[in-house]
Design a protein around this motif. Sequence first.
Motif, PDB file in Angstrom:
ATOM      1  N   UNK A 283       0.858  -1.174   0.000  1.00 48.27           N
ATOM      2  CA  UNK A 283       0.000   0.000   0.000  1.00 48.27           C
ATOM      3  C   UNK A 283       0.898   1.229   0.000  1.00 48.27           C
ATOM      4  N   UNK A 284       0.691   2.128  -0.956  1.00 52.44           N
ATOM      5  CA  UNK A 284       1.597   3.238  -1.197  1.00 52.44           C
ATOM      6  C   UNK A 284       0.865   4.566  -1.041  1.00 52.44           C
TER       7      UNK A 284
ATOM      8  N   UNK B 251      -9.137  11.622 -11.644  1.00 47.89           N
ATOM      9  CA  UNK B 251      -7.979  11.405 -10.765  1.00 47.89           C
ATOM     10  C   UNK B 251      -8.404  11.031  -9.350  1.00 47.89           C
ATOM     11  N   UNK B 252      -7.553  10.240  -8.688  1.00 45.99           N
ATOM     12  CA  UNK B 252      -7.812   9.783  -7.334  1.00 45.99           C
ATOM     13  C   UNK B 252      -6.733  10.314  -6.396  1.00 45.99           C
ATOM     14  N   UNK B 253      -7.046  10.454  -5.110  1.00 49.34           N
ATOM     15  CA  UNK B 253      -6.009  10.842  -4.148  1.00 49.34           C
ATOM     16  C   UNK B 253      -4.878   9.822  -4.129  1.00 49.34           C
ATOM     17  N   UNK B 254      -3.666  10.315  -3.981  1.00 49.15           N
ATOM     18  CA  UNK B 254      -2.494   9.412  -3.988  1.00 49.15           C
ATOM     19  C   UNK B 254      -2.187   8.940  -2.573  1.00 49.15           C
ATOM     20  N   UNK B 255      -3.143   8.209  -2.005  1.00 53.50           N
ATOM     21  CA  UNK B 255      -2.919   7.604  -0.698  1.00 53.50           C
ATOM     22  C   UNK B 255      -3.659   6.276  -0.627  1.00 53.50           C
ATOM     23  N   UNK B 256      -3.192   5.407   0.253  1.00 59.46           N
ATOM     24  CA  UNK B 256      -3.793   4.077   0.426  1.00 59.46           C
ATOM     25  C   UNK B 256      -3.980   3.371  -0.913  1.00 59.46           C
ATOM     26  N   UNK B 257      -2.963   3.448  -1.771  1.00 57.37           N
ATOM     27  CA  UNK B 257      -3.012   2.868  -3.113  1.00 57.37           C
ATOM     28  C   UNK B 257      -2.380   1.476  -3.071  1.00 57.37           C
ATOM     29  N   UNK B 258      -3.187   0.455  -3.273  1.00 60.27           N
ATOM     30  CA  UNK B 258      -2.691  -0.922  -3.231  1.00 60.27           C
ATOM     31  C   UNK B 258      -2.203  -1.340  -4.604  1.00 60.27           C
TER      32      UNK B 258
ATOM     33  N   UNK C 287       5.705   6.702   0.333  1.00 62.66           N
ATOM     34  CA  UNK C 287       5.653   5.831   1.501  1.00 62.66           C
ATOM     35  C   UNK C 287       5.126   4.453   1.137  1.00 62.66           C
ATOM     36  N   UNK C 288       5.689   3.431   1.754  1.00 64.58           N
ATOM     37  CA  UNK C 288       5.097   2.105   1.800  1.00 64.58           C
ATOM     38  C   UNK C 288       4.415   1.993   3.156  1.00 64.58           C
TER      39      UNK C 288
ATOM     40  N   UNK D 109       4.331   0.556  10.739  1.00 71.56           N
ATOM     41  CA  UNK D 109       4.744   1.937  10.542  1.00 71.56           C
ATOM     42  C   UNK D 109       5.142   2.192   9.100  1.00 71.56           C
ATOM     43  N   UNK D 110       4.938   3.415   8.633  1.00 71.45           N
ATOM     44  CA  UNK D 110       5.235   3.754   7.251  1.00 71.45           C
ATOM     45  C   UNK D 110       6.741   3.733   6.993  1.00 71.45           C
TER      46      UNK D 110
END
Length: 461
Positions: free
Chosen positions: A229-230, A250-257, A281-282, A287-288
């Motif tokens: 998850x990136x 476009x989608x938010x660039x968070x919690x991207x699997x 971030x991974x 923890x990230x």
Amino acid sequence: MPGLSRRELLLGSAGTVAAFAAGGIAASTAQAAEHALALSYLDHGILPEAPTKGMMSFVPDGPPPVLRLRQGRKTAIEVKNALDEVTSVHWHGLRLANRMDGVPYLTQYPIEAGQSFRYEFTPPDAGTFWYHPHCNTLEQIARGLTGVLVVEEEEDPGFDRDLPLNIRDFRLGGDGQFIDFYKARNAARGGTLGTVSTVNWQTGPVYDLDAGSLVRLRLAVTDLTRVGTYAISGAQARVIALDSNPLPKPLPANALTLAPGQRADIALRVPDSEDEVATLLLQKPSGDKVLARFRAKGASAERDLRELRPLPQNPVPVPDLGNAEVLDFVFGWSPEGDAPQQSLCGSLGYTFWSINRIAWPGDRPGPFDPLATMKLGKSYILRLRNETPNAHPIHLHGLSFQLLRSNKRKLPPLVTDTALLLEEETMDVALVADNPGDWAFHCHVIEHQKTGLAGFLRVEG
């Protein structure tokens, strides 16, 4: 082009040899190749302790290069095998002629040590792709053989910079040297994770970018195993494409699997202030982990994400769902049977997995039967059922498909070539069988692929 060796002639049937001789192995050499790759050994420093010995790359002196092609323009890539073992190269996600797909015995003979193979194709789609061997796959990828391939749009979408990010782990000990590439008990479960996370063969790289500029980050997860998850932190960022296909919004660039084989294009707006940092971030339960940093330099360009032009859709045919035939595929444990036979392209020596209760016997001369046969030009719904407690990124060569529905979650109407099946998930995807040939169909957790979770689909006229 080199001909078939005596060893390969003995391995294949006369009909198979004739078919290959008439196809990719006799590709034209009249035009000079635009790109040249030489699969080579090298020592390279991943960790500061010592150079990692016995790595592999597509060039003799560093990480695999980013290959840049143009949408709709024919290209030629000359691949020389400077290893002491056989190999082949697959162009992950590209819809191309079957004989150029790089799958040993299914589309070509393995490239022997010291020999070359010329790949020629015209990419119909723009986006972020990648390339890797499809022979001795686990060890060759584990040693480094994964590279990013970019097909540029005909019109510039308006970024200030384009930055490919090859995201993958290596299995290294504290001394920087390779440890066992896999463990059998993990291959029978979720797969064996790497120990060192890298971006472009570096741990925690820092990229200096013009402050306030717009940068296209091309994330390509070329890992053997990790489903991650990136997220982008510290800057404005939007996901604009997944698996080479533009998103409708476009989608938010968070919690991207993203699973092995998958890609994401992210529009990053670099921070305005000198030395201000955004991070890739991974996201992990423990923890990230920071994979890469993007540091602002100079006076702000004061760009705005709204300035970017929408990416044009790729020319993927739209399935006729009302007249589509449903084909069922069950991804599960392997039935009792013999271990796969040894082959030039390697075997892990185990059979743990299957598709429709059929375990792939390994990359060797057939003939083998396809898991299904599709008629050229007809629409199909592939019903993918995962009966296991493990996730499986299912990749289909040569064709793109649209996500339809799942019994576990709401799916966006994305077009892709690699779908992540969650544990015990059933997913319907749809496609038009528009590309003739025998197309590999497998899990992209390579330990799963090499222990039975693979096969092929046939498209015939």
